[in-house]
Design an enzyme around this catalytic site. Sequence first.
Site, PDB file in Angstrom:
ATOM      1  N   HIS A   1      -6.306   6.841  -2.244  1.00  0.00           N
ATOM      2  CA  HIS A   1      -7.216   6.249  -1.245  1.00  0.00           C
ATOM      3  C   HIS A   1      -8.409   5.816  -2.298  1.00  0.00           C
ATOM      4  CE1 HIS A   1      -4.171   6.753   1.792  1.00  0.00           C
ATOM      5  NE2 HIS A   1      -3.715   6.216   1.878  1.00  0.00           N
TER       6      HIS A   1
ATOM      7  N   HIS B   1       1.266   4.495  -2.750  1.00  0.00           N
ATOM      8  CA  HIS B   1       1.992   6.030  -2.943  1.00  0.00           C
ATOM      9  C   HIS B   1       3.363   6.517  -3.911  1.00  0.00           C
ATOM     10  CE1 HIS B   1      -1.700   6.502  -0.333  1.00  0.00           C
ATOM     11  NE2 HIS B   1      -1.683   5.840   0.762  1.00  0.00           N
TER      12      HIS B   1
ATOM     13  N   HIS C   1       0.496  -1.332   0.162  1.00  0.00           N
ATOM     14  CA  HIS C   1       0.072  -0.413   0.247  1.00  0.00           C
ATOM     15  C   HIS C   1       0.782   1.521   0.299  1.00  0.00           C
ATOM     16  CE1 HIS C   1      -3.664   2.634   1.543  1.00  0.00           C
ATOM     17  NE2 HIS C   1      -2.565   3.373   2.197  1.00  0.00           N
ATOM     18  N   GLU C   2       1.867   2.012   1.075  1.00  0.00           N
ATOM     19  CA  GLU C   2       3.069   2.702   1.098  1.00  0.00           C
ATOM     20  C   GLU C   2       3.338   2.235  -0.456  1.00  0.00           C
ATOM     21  OE1 GLU C   2       1.876   4.412   3.121  1.00  0.00           O
ATOM     22  OE2 GLU C   2       1.081   3.300   4.296  1.00  0.00           O
TER      23      GLU C   2
END
Length: 282
Positions: A195, A189, A185-186
Amino acid sequence: MNKKIKDVFYRKLQVKKSVVTGFVIMVAFASCSKNNEDIMAEAQADGLQSKNIKQGKLGGQTITYEKKDGLNFFQGDIVLTDQQLAEDNPVNKGGASFSRWPGAKIYYTVAGNMGSINANKITSAVNEYNTKTNTQWIPRTNQTNYVEFIFGSSSGSDGWAHIGYQGGKQTISLDQYISVGSVIHEMGHTVGLYHEHARKDRDQYVSIQWNNIQDGQAYNFNMYNSGTDIGPFNINSVMMYWPNSYSKNGQPTIKRANNTTFTYNRTGFTTGDINTINTMYP
Protein backbone atom coordinates in the site's frame (compact mmCIF):
# COMPACT_ATOMS: atom_id res chain seq x y z
CA MET A 1 -9.59 -2.77 -1.22
CA ASN A 2 -12.63 -0.51 -1.00
CA LYS A 3 -12.73 0.77 2.58
CA LYS A 4 -15.13 3.70 2.30
CA ILE A 5 -16.83 5.14 5.36
CA LYS A 6 -19.91 3.05 4.75
CA ASP A 7 -17.80 0.11 5.84
CA VAL A 8 -17.21 1.44 9.36
CA PHE A 9 -19.66 -1.08 10.76
CA TYR A 10 -18.99 -3.67 8.08
CA ARG A 11 -16.30 -6.18 8.95
CA LYS A 12 -13.95 -6.41 6.03
CA LEU A 13 -12.75 -9.83 5.10
CA GLN A 14 -15.92 -11.65 5.98
CA VAL A 15 -14.50 -14.87 4.70
CA LYS A 16 -10.74 -14.45 4.95
CA LYS A 17 -9.78 -10.83 4.78
CA SER A 18 -7.93 -8.15 6.57
CA VAL A 19 -5.09 -7.67 8.87
CA VAL A 20 -6.34 -6.18 11.96
CA THR A 21 -8.81 -6.48 14.72
CA GLY A 22 -8.28 -6.28 18.34
CA PHE A 23 -9.34 -4.20 21.25
CA VAL A 24 -8.08 -0.73 21.89
CA ILE A 25 -9.45 2.18 23.80
CA MET A 26 -8.55 5.08 21.58
CA VAL A 27 -7.86 8.46 23.07
CA ALA A 28 -11.22 10.08 22.51
CA PHE A 29 -11.09 11.20 26.12
CA ALA A 30 -7.33 11.54 26.31
CA SER A 31 -5.69 14.58 27.79
CA CYS A 32 -5.07 17.38 25.35
CA SER A 33 -1.47 17.31 26.49
CA LYS A 34 -0.85 14.07 24.62
CA ASN A 35 0.96 14.51 21.32
CA ASN A 36 0.48 12.49 18.15
CA GLU A 37 3.32 10.10 19.08
CA ASP A 38 1.62 9.29 22.40
CA ILE A 39 -1.68 8.66 20.65
CA MET A 40 -0.03 6.43 18.07
CA ALA A 41 1.85 4.43 20.73
CA GLU A 42 -1.33 3.80 22.73
CA ALA A 43 -3.24 2.74 19.65
CA GLN A 44 -0.52 0.36 18.56
CA ALA A 45 0.00 -1.23 21.98
CA ASP A 46 -3.65 -1.72 22.83
CA GLY A 47 -4.41 -3.32 19.48
CA LEU A 48 -2.15 -6.25 20.34
CA GLN A 49 -4.54 -7.44 23.04
CA SER A 50 -6.65 -9.45 20.60
CA LYS A 51 -5.81 -13.14 20.52
CA ASN A 52 -5.98 -13.05 16.72
CA ILE A 53 -3.33 -10.36 16.42
CA LYS A 54 0.18 -11.68 15.89
CA GLN A 55 3.64 -10.32 15.32
CA GLY A 56 6.09 -11.79 12.85
CA LYS A 57 8.96 -10.94 10.55
CA LEU A 58 8.57 -9.80 6.97
CA GLY A 59 11.73 -8.95 5.07
CA GLY A 60 13.57 -8.60 8.37
CA GLN A 61 11.02 -6.17 9.85
CA THR A 62 8.73 -6.96 12.76
CA ILE A 63 5.15 -6.53 11.58
CA THR A 64 1.68 -6.96 13.05
CA TYR A 65 -0.88 -9.10 11.26
CA GLU A 66 -4.18 -10.85 11.91
CA LYS A 67 -4.64 -14.60 11.89
CA LYS A 68 -8.09 -15.26 10.47
CA ASP A 69 -9.57 -18.43 8.98
CA GLY A 70 -6.09 -19.90 8.81
CA LEU A 71 -4.72 -16.99 6.75
CA ASN A 72 -2.29 -14.21 7.68
CA PHE A 73 -3.68 -10.77 6.82
CA PHE A 74 -1.35 -7.79 6.64
CA GLN A 75 -2.42 -4.16 6.08
CA GLY A 76 -6.02 -5.21 5.65
CA ASP A 77 -6.12 -7.17 2.41
CA ILE A 78 -2.66 -8.66 1.87
CA VAL A 79 -2.31 -12.37 2.64
CA LEU A 80 1.14 -13.54 3.70
CA THR A 81 2.28 -17.14 3.71
CA ASP A 82 3.84 -18.75 6.76
CA GLN A 83 7.05 -18.95 4.73
CA GLN A 84 7.08 -15.20 4.16
CA LEU A 85 6.61 -14.57 7.86
CA ALA A 86 9.43 -16.99 8.68
CA GLU A 87 11.91 -15.56 6.18
CA ASP A 88 14.47 -13.16 7.61
CA ASN A 89 16.99 -13.22 4.79
CA PRO A 90 17.91 -9.89 3.17
CA VAL A 91 18.05 -11.50 -0.27
CA ASN A 92 14.30 -12.02 -0.04
CA LYS A 93 13.55 -8.33 0.45
CA GLY A 94 13.82 -7.79 -3.27
CA GLY A 95 12.17 -4.64 -4.48
CA ALA A 96 8.59 -3.87 -3.55
CA SER A 97 7.67 -7.53 -3.23
CA PHE A 98 8.71 -10.89 -1.86
CA SER A 99 9.10 -12.34 -5.32
CA ARG A 100 8.20 -11.37 -8.85
CA TRP A 101 6.44 -13.44 -11.47
CA PRO A 102 8.87 -15.15 -13.87
CA GLY A 103 8.89 -13.48 -17.24
CA ALA A 104 6.25 -11.01 -16.00
CA LYS A 105 3.64 -13.64 -16.96
CA ILE A 106 0.75 -14.22 -14.55
CA TYR A 107 -1.50 -17.13 -15.42
CA TYR A 108 -4.99 -16.99 -14.00
CA THR A 109 -8.31 -18.74 -13.81
CA VAL A 110 -11.74 -17.63 -12.56
CA ALA A 111 -13.80 -19.74 -10.16
CA GLY A 112 -17.00 -21.13 -11.63
CA ASN A 113 -19.20 -19.39 -9.04
CA MET A 114 -17.81 -15.93 -9.74
CA GLY A 115 -20.80 -14.73 -11.74
CA SER A 116 -20.87 -12.55 -14.83
CA ILE A 117 -20.65 -9.19 -13.03
CA ASN A 118 -17.32 -9.89 -11.38
CA ALA A 119 -16.07 -11.89 -14.36
CA ASN A 120 -16.59 -8.80 -16.51
CA LYS A 121 -14.73 -6.67 -13.97
CA ILE A 122 -11.84 -9.12 -14.01
CA THR A 123 -11.72 -8.93 -17.80
CA SER A 124 -11.62 -5.12 -17.65
CA ALA A 125 -8.86 -5.14 -15.02
CA VAL A 126 -6.81 -7.72 -16.95
CA ASN A 127 -7.05 -5.54 -20.05
CA GLU A 128 -5.70 -2.60 -18.06
CA TYR A 129 -2.65 -4.59 -16.99
CA ASN A 130 -2.05 -6.12 -20.41
CA THR A 131 -2.30 -2.83 -22.31
CA LYS A 132 -0.61 -0.46 -19.85
CA THR A 133 2.06 -2.47 -18.02
CA ASN A 134 4.82 -4.93 -18.82
CA THR A 135 2.99 -7.70 -16.97
CA GLN A 136 0.81 -10.09 -18.94
CA TRP A 137 -2.18 -11.80 -17.37
CA ILE A 138 -2.81 -14.95 -19.36
CA PRO A 139 -5.69 -17.46 -19.02
CA ARG A 140 -4.36 -20.67 -17.49
CA THR A 141 -4.31 -23.94 -19.37
CA ASN A 142 -2.25 -26.44 -17.36
CA GLN A 143 0.30 -24.21 -15.61
CA THR A 144 1.06 -25.18 -12.02
CA ASN A 145 1.93 -21.64 -10.91
CA TYR A 146 -1.15 -19.47 -11.25
CA VAL A 147 -3.77 -17.23 -9.62
CA GLU A 148 -7.40 -18.14 -9.10
CA PHE A 149 -9.99 -15.40 -8.72
CA ILE A 150 -12.49 -16.62 -6.14
CA PHE A 151 -15.83 -15.25 -4.97
CA GLY A 152 -15.78 -13.66 -1.51
CA SER A 153 -18.97 -12.11 -0.10
CA SER A 154 -22.31 -11.64 -1.83
CA SER A 155 -22.92 -8.39 0.07
CA GLY A 156 -19.47 -6.82 0.36
CA SER A 157 -17.41 -4.52 -1.84
CA ASP A 158 -13.94 -5.65 -0.84
CA GLY A 159 -11.23 -8.11 -1.76
CA TRP A 160 -7.89 -9.61 -0.73
CA ALA A 161 -4.88 -11.19 -2.39
CA HIS A 162 -1.58 -12.91 -1.78
CA ILE A 163 1.43 -10.62 -2.19
CA GLY A 164 3.86 -11.28 -5.03
CA TYR A 165 4.73 -14.59 -6.64
CA GLN A 166 4.41 -17.62 -4.36
CA GLY A 167 4.59 -20.60 -6.65
CA GLY A 168 1.73 -23.07 -6.96
CA LYS A 169 -1.84 -21.86 -6.73
CA GLN A 170 -2.58 -18.53 -5.10
CA THR A 171 -5.72 -16.50 -4.71
CA ILE A 172 -7.47 -13.19 -5.29
CA SER A 173 -10.82 -12.91 -3.50
CA LEU A 174 -13.46 -10.48 -4.80
CA ASP A 175 -16.77 -9.47 -3.20
CA GLN A 176 -19.93 -8.98 -5.23
CA TYR A 177 -19.86 -5.18 -5.29
CA ILE A 178 -16.14 -4.54 -5.66
CA SER A 179 -15.22 -1.87 -8.22
CA VAL A 180 -12.97 -2.41 -11.23
CA GLY A 181 -10.47 -0.04 -9.61
CA SER A 182 -10.34 -2.21 -6.51
CA VAL A 183 -9.92 -5.35 -8.63
CA ILE A 184 -6.88 -3.62 -10.15
CA HIS A 185 -5.74 -2.85 -6.58
CA GLU A 186 -5.94 -6.50 -5.49
CA MET A 187 -4.17 -7.60 -8.65
CA GLY A 188 -1.49 -5.05 -7.73
CA HIS A 189 -0.80 -7.01 -4.56
CA THR A 190 -0.42 -10.15 -6.66
CA VAL A 191 2.08 -8.31 -8.88
CA GLY A 192 3.98 -7.39 -5.71
CA LEU A 193 2.78 -3.95 -4.63
CA TYR A 194 2.16 -2.96 -1.04
CA HIS A 195 0.00 0.00 0.00
CA GLU A 196 1.12 3.52 -0.84
CA HIS A 197 0.43 4.85 2.65
CA ALA A 198 2.93 2.35 4.10
CA ARG A 199 5.93 3.82 2.25
CA LYS A 200 8.93 4.92 4.30
CA ASP A 201 8.56 8.52 3.14
CA ARG A 202 4.82 8.80 3.72
CA ASP A 203 5.05 11.22 6.65
CA GLN A 204 6.42 13.85 4.29
CA TYR A 205 3.15 13.73 2.35
CA VAL A 206 0.36 12.48 4.59
CA SER A 207 -0.64 12.66 8.24
CA ILE A 208 -2.26 9.67 9.96
CA GLN A 209 -5.20 10.74 12.13
CA TRP A 210 -4.78 8.16 14.90
CA ASN A 211 -7.74 9.47 16.93
CA ASN A 212 -10.16 8.62 14.13
CA ILE A 213 -9.09 5.01 13.50
CA GLN A 214 -11.39 2.17 14.52
CA ASP A 215 -10.54 0.42 17.76
CA GLY A 216 -7.88 -2.19 17.21
CA GLN A 217 -7.08 -1.20 13.63
CA ALA A 218 -4.20 1.25 14.13
CA TYR A 219 -1.40 -1.03 12.97
CA ASN A 220 -2.90 -1.08 9.48
CA PHE A 221 -1.29 2.35 9.24
CA ASN A 222 2.25 1.30 10.16
CA MET A 223 5.02 1.98 7.68
CA TYR A 224 6.55 -1.03 5.94
CA ASN A 225 10.24 -0.15 6.12
CA SER A 226 11.56 -3.34 4.55
CA GLY A 227 9.97 -2.76 1.18
CA THR A 228 11.54 -0.65 -1.55
CA ASP A 229 9.91 2.64 -2.46
CA ILE A 230 9.86 3.05 -6.24
CA GLY A 231 9.32 6.52 -7.67
CA PRO A 232 7.76 9.46 -5.80
CA PHE A 233 4.92 9.14 -3.30
CA ASN A 234 1.60 9.10 -5.16
CA ILE A 235 -1.46 10.06 -3.13
CA ASN A 236 -3.69 9.08 -6.08
CA SER A 237 -2.10 5.66 -6.54
CA VAL A 238 -4.46 2.75 -7.09
CA MET A 239 -2.63 1.21 -4.11
CA MET A 240 -3.49 4.09 -1.74
CA TYR A 241 -5.85 3.67 1.21
CA TRP A 242 -9.07 5.65 1.15
CA PRO A 243 -9.00 8.90 3.19
CA ASN A 244 -11.59 7.34 5.54
CA SER A 245 -10.17 3.83 5.70
CA TYR A 246 -11.03 2.23 9.06
CA SER A 247 -12.67 5.43 10.32
CA LYS A 248 -14.70 5.03 13.51
CA ASN A 249 -16.44 8.39 13.39
CA GLY A 250 -16.77 9.43 9.76
CA GLN A 251 -13.70 11.65 9.98
CA PRO A 252 -10.57 11.15 7.84
CA THR A 253 -7.93 8.71 9.02
CA ILE A 254 -5.47 10.07 6.45
CA LYS A 255 -4.93 13.72 5.55
CA ARG A 256 -2.28 15.53 3.60
CA ALA A 257 0.82 16.43 5.61
CA ASN A 258 -0.43 20.03 5.84
CA ASN A 259 -3.53 18.69 7.62
CA THR A 260 -5.89 19.32 4.72
CA THR A 261 -8.20 16.65 3.37
CA PHE A 262 -7.90 15.05 -0.04
CA THR A 263 -10.39 13.51 -2.41
CA TYR A 264 -9.51 10.09 -3.73
CA ASN A 265 -11.33 8.13 -6.41
CA ARG A 266 -9.92 4.70 -7.15
CA THR A 267 -10.71 4.36 -10.81
CA GLY A 268 -7.56 2.76 -12.18
CA PHE A 269 -3.86 3.23 -12.79
CA THR A 270 -2.04 6.51 -12.48
CA THR A 271 1.13 7.12 -14.48
CA GLY A 272 3.07 6.53 -11.27
CA ASP A 273 1.49 3.10 -10.81
CA ILE A 274 2.38 2.09 -14.35
CA ASN A 275 5.95 3.31 -13.94
CA THR A 276 6.33 1.42 -10.66
CA ILE A 277 5.11 -1.86 -12.15
CA ASN A 278 7.28 -1.44 -15.22
CA THR A 279 10.31 -0.74 -13.02
CA MET A 280 9.64 -3.99 -11.19
CA TYR A 281 9.07 -5.81 -14.48
CA PRO A 282 11.35 -4.17 -17.06
